[in-house]
Write an enzyme that holds these catalytic residues in place. Structure first.
Site, short mmCIF file in Angstrom:
data_model
loop_
_atom_site.label_atom_id
_atom_site.label_comp_id
_atom_site.label_asym_id
_atom_site.label_seq_id
_atom_site.Cartn_x
_atom_site.Cartn_y
_atom_site.Cartn_z
N SER A 261 0.70 -0.97 0.23
CA SER A 261 0.25 -0.22 -0.06
C SER A 261 0.67 1.32 -0.10
O SER A 261 1.93 1.00 0.30
CB SER A 261 -1.04 -0.29 1.35
OG SER A 261 0.13 0.49 2.39
N LYS A 262 0.02 2.41 -0.16
CA LYS A 262 0.33 3.58 -0.05
C LYS A 262 1.65 3.54 0.71
O LYS A 262 2.59 4.51 0.93
CB LYS A 262 0.02 4.87 -0.83
CG LYS A 262 0.88 6.10 -0.87
CD LYS A 262 -0.13 7.18 -1.48
CE LYS A 262 0.13 8.64 -1.31
NZ LYS A 262 1.39 8.89 -0.36
N ARG A 263 0.88 3.59 1.57
CA ARG A 263 1.62 3.98 3.43
C ARG A 263 2.60 2.97 3.83
O ARG A 263 3.19 3.36 4.61
CB ARG A 263 0.00 3.56 4.41
CG ARG A 263 -0.01 4.42 5.68
CD ARG A 263 -0.92 4.03 6.37
NE ARG A 263 -2.41 3.36 6.19
CZ ARG A 263 -2.42 2.57 5.76
NH1 ARG A 263 -3.11 1.58 7.24
NH2 ARG A 263 -3.88 1.95 5.89
N ASP A 266 5.15 4.92 2.36
CA ASP A 266 5.66 6.36 3.23
C ASP A 266 5.95 6.50 4.31
O ASP A 266 6.87 6.91 4.55
CB ASP A 266 4.25 7.22 3.53
CG ASP A 266 3.52 7.78 3.02
OD1 ASP A 266 3.64 8.11 0.92
OD2 ASP A 266 2.07 7.95 2.57
#
Ligand code: GLU
Length: 517
Positions: A261-263, A266
């Site tokens: 996921s994008k998380r 990040d």
């Protein structure tokens, strides 16, 4: 007769292209090229509620940067256009009508409120053969009633009529036969009168058929839709030209369970998008591989191996080699862990294969941002001296780690001293403390004197003057020399560095150190 290979990449412009989508496009590209086939770029924008401005342009720019070329499609044209689904409304309408006429679909008037009410009555409610006769549709109502409602301007949807109790088999090139019983499927909405648009399922099938798509290569998340797609091909009578399916493995988190996921990006500090993305609604900026300094060839090589490998331990491969070696049937079913550290390693490999001069446009921009003007030739020399060095960094879990130089931007913190003389010397620095003692100024004075006398200020010229002197006197000037020129214990060989700096700068730095330390 074998069909011509025609594959498509068909994103929905709902935001930036996710890195998993890039892998899907790449596999389609490799497959098309390897079979001398066509790669189509289609935009699936029939869900107007999820449309994001700028997304289509972003996707096009991403492929330009990556070097994935399509043969036909949006922005390219071709014989099967238009390739943007929102421009194909009339086509879909005709095919929806075809299903209504042959009894494979029906019109339904149930409002969202009515459907919600049903769901709150029964949380397992599904619009299907067991419930459809209790609903307001053209199967439960007379044709006069239906016509009257339409004439009065009531909105409706068209639903696919799925007969229960049959096993549908999807032949998947990667997964083998996947079977599902139609009883678990609901009567999917194929078209909405409110926006005069088909849903994804109908548009996707009609387009694949009309565009003569031979293979559907897409992410695993579409596997659950594929039995429905098989049923739609049958309902149209197109089963003989149905494309072959291949559902690619999921990309998994670098650590832990679940899909990437994008998380994750990040948190651990890696991008999940090819290019930086500026969200038009929130204004948020998400990092991109291009802006982080990845080379497109490196990214593609890294992605190619997430879900496939050539069957030996070869890792670095050109696009042409990948085209030659790729084998769709050998892709893995199991998810592929997104090992972003490996991505950094690939960038290191590809960067090292480049001539130092090719590093300089980016390096020069970094130098300029730091107020330094130099020339490509001098910058390339620095690259040549430093590109095999190791840098320290902190990983996503705040651990100090070391790695090879993998980005042009890795150079700057290691190379500042080539362009700016040290102004202060950190006396707490272990290297400085250890290598600058009471006798050092005297030794450095002698060194400066010797260097002054060197005519040919090259590595060999200096060596001829310094090595015998060091040998005779037993002096070991190298580390203190480094302190004077660099300010700490980094950098290349002292002869190389001095030759780069030139006689005046070298001697001036030595004198400054003597005065200040
Ligand atoms: N529009 C779908 C997407 O966004 C395409 C799925 C498919 O390839 O069939 O990925």
């Amino acid at each position: 007769m074998e069909r011509k290979v025609r594959v498509r990449f068909a994103p929905s412009p709902t935001g930036p292209l996710h890195i998993g989508g890039v892998r899907t496009a790449l596999y389609n590209y490799l497959f098309a090229k390897q079979h001398g086939g066509d790669l189509i770029f289609r935009i699936e924008d029939t869900d107007s509620t999820r449309f994001v401005p700028g997304a289509e342009e972003y996707i096009i720019e991403s492929f330009k940067w990556l070097g994935i070329q399509f043969d036909e499609g949006v922005s390219l044209g071709g014989d099967y256009g238009p390739y943007r689904q929102s421009e194909r409304k009339d086509i879909y309408k005709k095919y929806v009508q075809m299903l209504l006429d042959n009894g494979k679909a029906y019109i339904a008037f149930d409002t969202p409120e009515e459907l919600d009410a049903k769901r709150s009555e029964n949380e397992n409610f599904q619009y299907d053969a067991s419930t459809r006769m209790q609903m307001r549709n053209s199967l439960s109502m007379s044709s006069d009633e239906v016509a009257a409602l339409i004439a009065a301007g009531h909105q409706y949807v068209v639903r696919f009529r799925i007969d229960p109790g049959r096993d549908v088999v999807v032949h998947d090139i990667i997964r083998g036969d996947v079977s599902i019983n139609t009883s678990v499927l609901d009567d999917k909405v194929l078209y909405k009168s409110a926006d005069n648009l088909p849903t994804y399922h109908l548009a996707n099938i009609v387009d694949d058929h009309l565009m003569e798509v031979s293979h559907v290569i897409r992410g695993e998340e579409w596997l659950p839709s594929s039995p429905l797609h098989v049923l739609l091909y049958e309902a149209f009578g197109w089963q003989d030209t149905m494309p072959r399916f291949a559902h690619l493995p999921l990309l998994l988190k670098p650590v832990g369970n679940g899909k990437l996921s994008k998380r994750d990006g990040d948190k651990l500090g890696f991008p999940v998008f090819p290019l930086e993305w500026h969200d038009p609604q929130s204004g948020n900026v998400s990092s991109g591989y291009r802006e982080k300094g990845y080379l497109p060839e490196a990214l593609m090589n890294f992605l190619a191996l997430l879900g496939w490998n050539p069957g030996n331990d070869q890792e670095v491969m050109s696009l042409d080699e990948m085209v030659r070696l790729f084998d769709l049937s050998k892709c893995s079913k199991a998810g592929a862990r997104f090992d972003y550290i490996k991505g950094i390693w690939f960038n290191h490999q590809y960067l090292l294969r480049k001539d130092p001069l090719e590093w300089t446009p980016e390096f020069d921009a970094i130098l300029r941002a730091n107020g330094i003007e130099s020339t490509p030739e001098r910058e390339a020399k620095v690259v040549g001296m430093m590109r095999l060095k190791v840098i320290e960094y902190t990983d996503g879990n705040n651990n100090k780690k070391k790695r090879n130089i993998s980005f042009v931007s890795d150079l700057w913190p290691l190379c500042k001293f080539f362009f700016v003389a040290p102004v202060t010397y950190d006396k707490e620095d272990k290297f400085v403390r250890k290598n600058w003692g009471e006798d050092t100024p005297d030794m450095m004075r002698q060194l400066a004197e010797r260097l002054q006398g060197v005519e040919d200020f090259t590595v060999d010229g200096m060596k001829a003057a310094i090595d015998p002197w060091a040998e005779q006197t037993g002096l070991r000037p190298w580390n203190a020399w480094r302190v004077a020129l660099v300010g700490t214990g980094q950098g290349p060989d002292m002869y190389e560095l001095s030759a780069f700096l030139g006689k005046d700068e070298t001697i001036s730095r030595i004198n400054t150190a003597i005065a200040r330390l």
